[in-house]
Each structure stands twice: as C-alpha cells, then as structure tokens.
Design a protein around this motif. Structure first.
Motif, short mmCIF file in Angstrom:
data_model
loop_
_atom_site.label_atom_id
_atom_site.label_comp_id
_atom_site.label_asym_id
_atom_site.label_seq_id
_atom_site.Cartn_x
_atom_site.Cartn_y
_atom_site.Cartn_z
N CYS A 1 -7.69 7.29 0.43
CA CYS A 1 -8.20 8.43 -0.56
C CYS A 1 -9.53 8.16 -0.91
N GLU A 2 -10.37 9.07 -0.80
CA GLU A 2 -11.73 9.26 -1.23
C GLU A 2 -11.91 8.70 -2.61
N ALA A 3 -10.94 9.23 -3.41
CA ALA A 3 -11.16 9.09 -4.98
C ALA A 3 -10.80 7.64 -5.52
N CYS A 4 -9.44 7.32 -5.08
CA CYS A 4 -8.72 6.14 -5.57
C CYS A 4 -8.91 4.96 -4.90
N LYS A 5 -9.40 5.20 -3.71
CA LYS A 5 -9.35 3.95 -2.59
C LYS A 5 -8.25 3.46 -2.21
N ASP A 6 -7.02 3.93 -2.51
CA ASP A 6 -5.87 3.41 -2.02
C ASP A 6 -5.72 3.94 -0.58
N TRP A 7 -4.59 3.38 0.27
CA TRP A 7 -4.45 3.44 1.46
C TRP A 7 -2.87 4.10 1.79
N PHE A 8 -2.78 4.93 2.62
CA PHE A 8 -1.55 5.94 2.43
C PHE A 8 -1.11 6.15 4.14
N HIS A 9 0.29 6.18 4.30
CA HIS A 9 0.68 6.58 5.60
C HIS A 9 0.62 7.90 5.78
N PRO A 10 0.31 8.66 6.81
CA PRO A 10 0.37 10.13 6.85
C PRO A 10 1.74 10.65 6.60
N SER A 11 2.89 10.02 6.96
CA SER A 11 4.00 10.65 6.77
C SER A 11 4.53 10.72 5.44
N ASP B 1 -11.92 15.49 7.84
CA ASP B 1 -13.18 14.58 7.37
C ASP B 1 -13.06 13.91 6.08
N CYS B 2 -12.09 14.26 5.14
CA CYS B 2 -11.83 13.61 3.98
C CYS B 2 -10.49 13.60 3.44
N PHE B 3 -10.15 12.58 2.84
CA PHE B 3 -8.75 12.60 2.27
C PHE B 3 -8.70 12.39 0.84
N TYR B 4 -7.60 13.16 0.09
CA TYR B 4 -7.39 12.73 -1.35
C TYR B 4 -6.12 12.88 -1.38
N CYS B 5 -5.57 11.87 -1.97
CA CYS B 5 -4.19 11.51 -2.08
C CYS B 5 -3.76 12.66 -3.19
N THR B 6 -2.51 12.93 -3.35
CA THR B 6 -1.74 13.77 -4.18
C THR B 6 -2.22 13.46 -5.71
N ASP B 7 -2.19 12.43 -6.14
CA ASP B 7 -2.79 11.93 -7.42
C ASP B 7 -4.05 12.34 -7.68
N TYR C 1 0.90 -1.02 -0.11
CA TYR C 1 -0.01 -0.06 0.05
C TYR C 1 0.88 1.38 0.01
N CYS C 2 0.29 2.61 -0.13
CA CYS C 2 0.67 3.56 -0.27
C CYS C 2 1.94 4.00 -1.35
N LYS C 3 2.50 4.89 -1.25
CA LYS C 3 3.43 5.39 -2.53
C LYS C 3 4.61 4.80 -1.86
N CYS C 4 4.82 4.44 -0.71
CA CYS C 4 6.24 3.81 -0.07
C CYS C 4 6.21 2.08 -0.55
N GLU C 5 4.91 1.61 -1.13
CA GLU C 5 4.94 0.33 -1.47
C GLU C 5 5.28 -0.54 -0.10
N MET C 6 4.76 -0.60 0.95
CA MET C 6 4.89 -1.38 2.06
C MET C 6 3.86 -2.28 2.36
N PRO C 7 3.92 -3.38 2.86
CA PRO C 7 2.95 -4.18 3.37
C PRO C 7 2.17 -3.45 4.64
N TYR C 8 0.81 -3.80 5.04
CA TYR C 8 0.33 -3.16 6.07
C TYR C 8 0.63 -3.73 7.42
N ASN C 9 0.85 -2.72 8.20
CA ASN C 9 1.35 -3.05 9.60
C ASN C 9 0.28 -2.53 10.33
N PRO C 10 -0.64 -3.42 11.21
CA PRO C 10 -1.54 -2.74 12.08
C PRO C 10 -1.26 -1.97 13.08
N ASP C 11 0.26 -1.73 13.34
CA ASP C 11 0.27 -0.79 14.21
C ASP C 11 0.62 0.76 13.66
#
Length: 173
Positions: free
Chosen positions: A112-122, A135-141, A96-106
């Motif tokens: 993203c509201e549009a593409c539905k991909d998941w991102f780390h805030p950092s 309230d809502c998030f849109y990734c840079t793309d 997931y994310c632009k860093c392309e790391m597997p999900y860590n539940p910690d």
C-alpha cells in the motif's frame, strides 16, 4: 556437511546436519511455507560419503528473496528445527496482509502506498493479473485520503516485504 574424514580402511565418512522439509516436521507443511523451504535441524548423523547424491545451495531467507533466478538447486531456510520436540527457532515471524500470514516468497504481495503494509491480491479481491497492470495500490483502509478523495485500491508492486522493523505494530505468529 559438518565434517569429513577417512577411517582406518580409507572409507570417507561425513558428519551431516540434516535439513527437514516442512512436510517432514511435526505439524507439517503450512500455507506460508515456500515450495523451496527447508529447516536446519539439530539432527546429526555420520554417513558414508558414497551416500551423497548431489549438491544444493541453502540460502538465508533474505538472500533467497533477492535471487533473480531461482535454480533447481536453490533452497532457503528461515527456521531452525528441533527434531525431537518439533520446536522452531525463531518461534514467531512477522505477519502481513489482512489474513495475517507470514510472507511466502512463492506468493505475490503488493504494498500500500499510504500505510506501507503488504497484501495478497486475493485478500484484496483482485487477481495477480490485475495487480501487475496497475501503477499504485491503496488498501481498503487507506483508499480514502485525509481530504476524503477516493483512491484506486490496487497497484502493481511485487517486491517481497522488507525485513520487519522492531517498531512494527504488526502482530507476530
């Protein structure tokens, strides 16, 4: 514990299949391993039942991410580990994310509201506190919609990513 029995002298024995912590595996702990992650191994031993010190619960990855309160005795497992070779099953997981790391539940992730991909805030140049207030998030793309309107590039969703779908275009590691 796979099996339990008493020998001829009435000593209780157990056959155990070991769980390994990431740092005990070949390759060690990686960034995407959760603090409570363990790997079910093919390493089997026979031990005296007297060596058992306590009990824990090892959840599937999916059920662990849905726990409301993670206790001291709660762990999760998403991989099987071949102790002799260091191989993992599965040998690939969704990233997931632009860093392309597997999900860590910690780690908090936002969707993203549009593409539905998941991102780390950092990875989106935001703090966790900023993300939790939105309230809502849109990734840079996706921050520019079809009509060219600028959308706010942050949101406050903190659910774990869903299980990957077979038709997903995301690369796997």
């Amino acid at each position: 514990i796979e099996k339990m029995w008493a020998d001829g002298r009435n000593n209780v024995k157990v056959e155990v299949r070991w769980y390994y912590r990431p740092e005990e595996s070949i390759g060690g702990r990686r960034q995407f391993h959760g603090a409570k992650e363990v790997f079910l191994s093919d390493h089997i031993d026979t031990q005296s039942a007297d060596t058992i010190e306590g009990k824990c619960t090892v959840h599937t990855f999916k059920s662990y991410t849905r726990l409301h309160n993670v206790g001291l005795e709660d762990y999760f497992c998403r991989f099987e580990y071949k102790a002799a070779t260091g191989a993992f099953i599965p040998d690939r997981v969704a990233v997931y994310c632009k860093c392309e790391m597997p999900y860590n539940p910690d780690d908090l992730m936002v969707q993203c509201e549009a593409c539905k991909d998941w991102f780390h805030p950092s990875c989106m140049n935001c703090t966790v506190e900023q993300v939790k207030m939105l309230d809502c998030f849109y990734c840079t793309d996706c921050s520019n919609d079809v009509e060219g309107e600028k959308k706010a590039p942050i949101n406050g969703k903190d659910s774990p990513p869903p299980e990957p779908k077979p038709e997903s275009k995301r690369r796997r590691r």
